[in-house]
Motif scaffolding. Structure first.
Motif, mmCIF file in Angstrom:
data_model
loop_
_atom_site.group_PDB
_atom_site.id
_atom_site.type_symbol
_atom_site.label_atom_id
_atom_site.label_comp_id
_atom_site.label_asym_id
_atom_site.label_seq_id
_atom_site.Cartn_x
_atom_site.Cartn_y
_atom_site.Cartn_z
ATOM 1 N N ASP A 29 48.693 -18.638 -57.911
ATOM 2 C CA ASP A 29 49.991 -19.219 -58.202
ATOM 3 C C ASP A 29 50.254 -20.497 -57.838
ATOM 4 O O ASP A 29 49.791 -21.382 -56.962
ATOM 5 C CB ASP A 29 50.872 -18.824 -57.600
ATOM 6 N N ARG B 125 47.699 -13.365 -63.780
ATOM 7 C CA ARG B 125 48.062 -12.430 -63.422
ATOM 8 C C ARG B 125 47.287 -11.150 -63.954
ATOM 9 O O ARG B 125 47.666 -11.278 -64.778
ATOM 10 C CB ARG B 125 50.152 -12.644 -63.335
ATOM 11 N N GLU C 9 53.767 -9.807 -60.498
ATOM 12 C CA GLU C 9 53.655 -10.892 -60.040
ATOM 13 C C GLU C 9 52.101 -11.584 -60.049
ATOM 14 O O GLU C 9 51.891 -10.800 -59.888
ATOM 15 C CB GLU C 9 54.271 -10.137 -57.877
#
Length: 577
Positions: free
Chosen positions: A362, A352, A358
């Motif tokens: 990921d 991040r 956000e």
């Protein structure tokens, strides 16, 4: 952008090694400065003795022969005093220049090695902070430094006055606490105002750098009004704090100057009564009046020194904050690979950006075998460019591993690692200087033949080879004056020079026309054989260079396979933009 308060408000208990080591290395020079200052102070005492002898011995007795002898002796002292003052200034400047060079080199290396995830402040704030090196240099290269040597001689001067004039010594002695008190009482305010002035000066610098760096945009988009308002606000705030700082520092120096005058006048007044009581001679009074001014004068310099010291301490804290930040690469001895096979793996990578809400990546998993050419596709903001930054080690992952040839890249020396990865990112940034310098970058092993080979591959030679000064053409900042396609060509030549085993391109032809792009693809097809190649693009034509396509969405791999198979899937209604 104003730097955080913790960058300027908390003092450091001791000097950091990056500042202390150069100072200790120059201690011999400062010892010479101290010796010269001591001799100069002793010569000042001799001058007062000359005056006292003339008034008490020569004038009453018309001893002209003695006057000639005394004058010759004084002339010799004046010559030596002149030479010593020149030498003192030279040695102070010599030590200051050495310290400035050493500290400047260390700070620049730390700036280049700063971790991007820990970088604070705008570009203007960082350049403003680097400008504070001038404050450190001015302090260590200033004659004000000699005030610290002159201060101990205040005691010697007072003892001399007491020997010659007796009770007269109480007059300059009474002025000393006044001068010291003024400097001490104004110091806290000077510290606060120096920190505030520095912060607001960096804000002003930030607006200036932002405006100059985007001058075309400022003109074409009408941003001059907004930036002009920011500049006026920052300029007013900086001028106000600087004015307050000068006013407070003037109070201390003015008190010192007034105390010097009162010390001289008070010595004369007290001496008149002592002469009337036959406790003092006229010559002794004149000598004491001269010495009383010399006793207070170094303390006046201390008031100036305190002003400089406040600014220097603020600059030191600011720079030391950056110097305390961890740098790229391992803290211990780093690995320095001679060459990469080129196998790249991202395992469970999460990342991040600082301040982002956000995650950009990921739990991303991606393996690129050595020598494989892959293309990364995905929507804007899906994380493609971040993957390139991860491979280059520009940002460390918050979770997971990024490995090259099975080794975590955080174990590599960043400079050695990146020297073996040819990189052309989205924005083709060029440096001021010649085209040759922008391609070669003083890298060992890249001679003119290799430069020309890379220039022909990238297409740079097509427009540079036809100019009389060619590769010696001097570019403006960021390559202004060249088209976007020309800047990209030079950036590609820089990436291909030296035949790196790993190549990372991010939108390398976004500013090129189709004909130039097609010719570039034909040349690159053979050049990239056997190398690990990572391509990020939205241009379908460039996909001819890859054999595998990976589709990224929301920081994860959503499709991965042979080029033609993935392209067929993307041609369906759910195609990636």
């Amino acid at each position: 952008m104003t730097p955080p308060a913790d960058m300027i408000d908390h003092p450091r208990p001791r000097f950091a090694p990056w500042l202390l080591e150069p100072m200790l290395r120059n201690r011999r020079i400062y010892l010479k400065v101290a010796l010269a200052a001591a001799m100069i102070n002793l010569f000042g005492l001799i001058t007062s003795l000359f005056t006292m002898t003339v008034y008490d011995r020569v004038v009453p007795n018309n001893a002209y022969a003695s006057l000639v002898a005394l004058s010759i002796g004084l002339l010799i002292v004046v010559v030596f005093d002149f030479v010593l003052r020149i030498l003192r200034a030279y040695f102070v400047d010599l030590a200051g220049a050495d310290i400035d060079h050493d500290i400047g080199t260390r700070v620049f290396q730390r700036l280049v090695g700063i971790r991007l995830d820990l970088k604070r402040g705008s570009t203007g704030s960082l350049t403003g902070m680097m400008r504070e090196l001038e404050t450190l240099r001015d302090f260590f290269a200033s004659a004000t430094m000699t005030a610290m040597v002159d201060v101990p001689f205040v005691v010697v001067t007072l003892v001399f006055i007491a020997i010659i004039g007796g009770a007269v010594v109480w007059v300059p002695l009474a002025a000393i606490p006044v001068v010291i008190g003024a400097g001490w009482l104004t110091r806290p305010a000077l510290d606060r105002l120096s920190a505030k002035s520095l912060s607001e000066g960096q804000s002003k610098q930030s607006v200036l750098v932002e405006t100059v760096g985007a001058l075309e945009m400022v003109k074409t988009s009408g941003a001059a009004t907004l930036l002009g308002r920011r500049w006026s606000k920052a300029n007013r705030a900086h001028s106000d704090s600087a004015m307050r700082q000068r006013l407070v520092s003037t109070i201390a120096t003015t008190v010192a100057a007034s105390a010097n005058t009162l010390s001289y006048a008070g010595t004369v007044v007290a001496g008149v009564f002592l002469i009337a009581d036959h406790q003092l001679t006229t010559g002794a009074l004149v000598a004491c009046s001269i010495l009383s001014g010399r006793a207070v004068q170094p303390l006046a310099q201390v008031a100036t020194l305190l002003t400089r010291l406040s600014a220097t301490r603020t600059a030191y804290r600011q720079i030391n904050t950056m110097m305390d930040q961890p740098t790229e690469g391992p803290q211990n001895e780093a690995l320095k690979p001679a060459r990469f096979a080129g196998r790249i793996e991202l395992r469970g990578v999460e990342f991040r950006y600082p301040g982002a809400a956000e995650k950009t990546l990921d739990g991303l998993n991606l393996v690129i075998p050595a020598g494989q050419r892959i293309g990364l596709l995905g929507r804007v903001g899906s994380g493609k460019s971040t993957i390139a930054r991860m491979i280059l080690g520009l940002y460390p992952p918050q979770e997971g591993l990024v490995m090259i040839d099975g080794t975590d890249i955080r174990q590599f020396d960043p400079a050695y690692m990146r020297a073996r990865i040819g990189t052309a990112l989205q924005e083709s940034v060029l440096l001021s200087g010649s085209v040759r310098e922008n391609i070669v970058l003083d890298r060992p092993g890249i001679d003119d033949a290799e430069m020309l080979r890379a220039a022909e591959l990238s297409g740079t030679h097509q427009f540079m080879g036809q100019l009389a000064n060619g590769y010696d053409l001097i570019l403006a900042d960021r390559g202004e004056g060249l088209s976007g396609g020309q800047r990209q060509s030079i950036a590609l030549a820089r990436a291909l020079a030296g035949s790196p085993p790993v190549v990372v391109f991010d939108e390398p032809t976004s500013a090129m026309d189709q004909q130039t792009e097609a010719a570039l693809i034909d040349r690159l097809a053979a050049e990239l054989e056997g190398r690990t190649f990572v391509l990020i693009t939205h241009r379908p034509a460039l996909l001819r260079l890859v054999e595998r396509i990976v589709v990224i969405d929301a920081g994860r791999v959503v499709n991965d396979g042979p080029r033609d198979q993935v392209l067929q899937q993307l041609q369906r209604p759910r195609a990636v933009a």
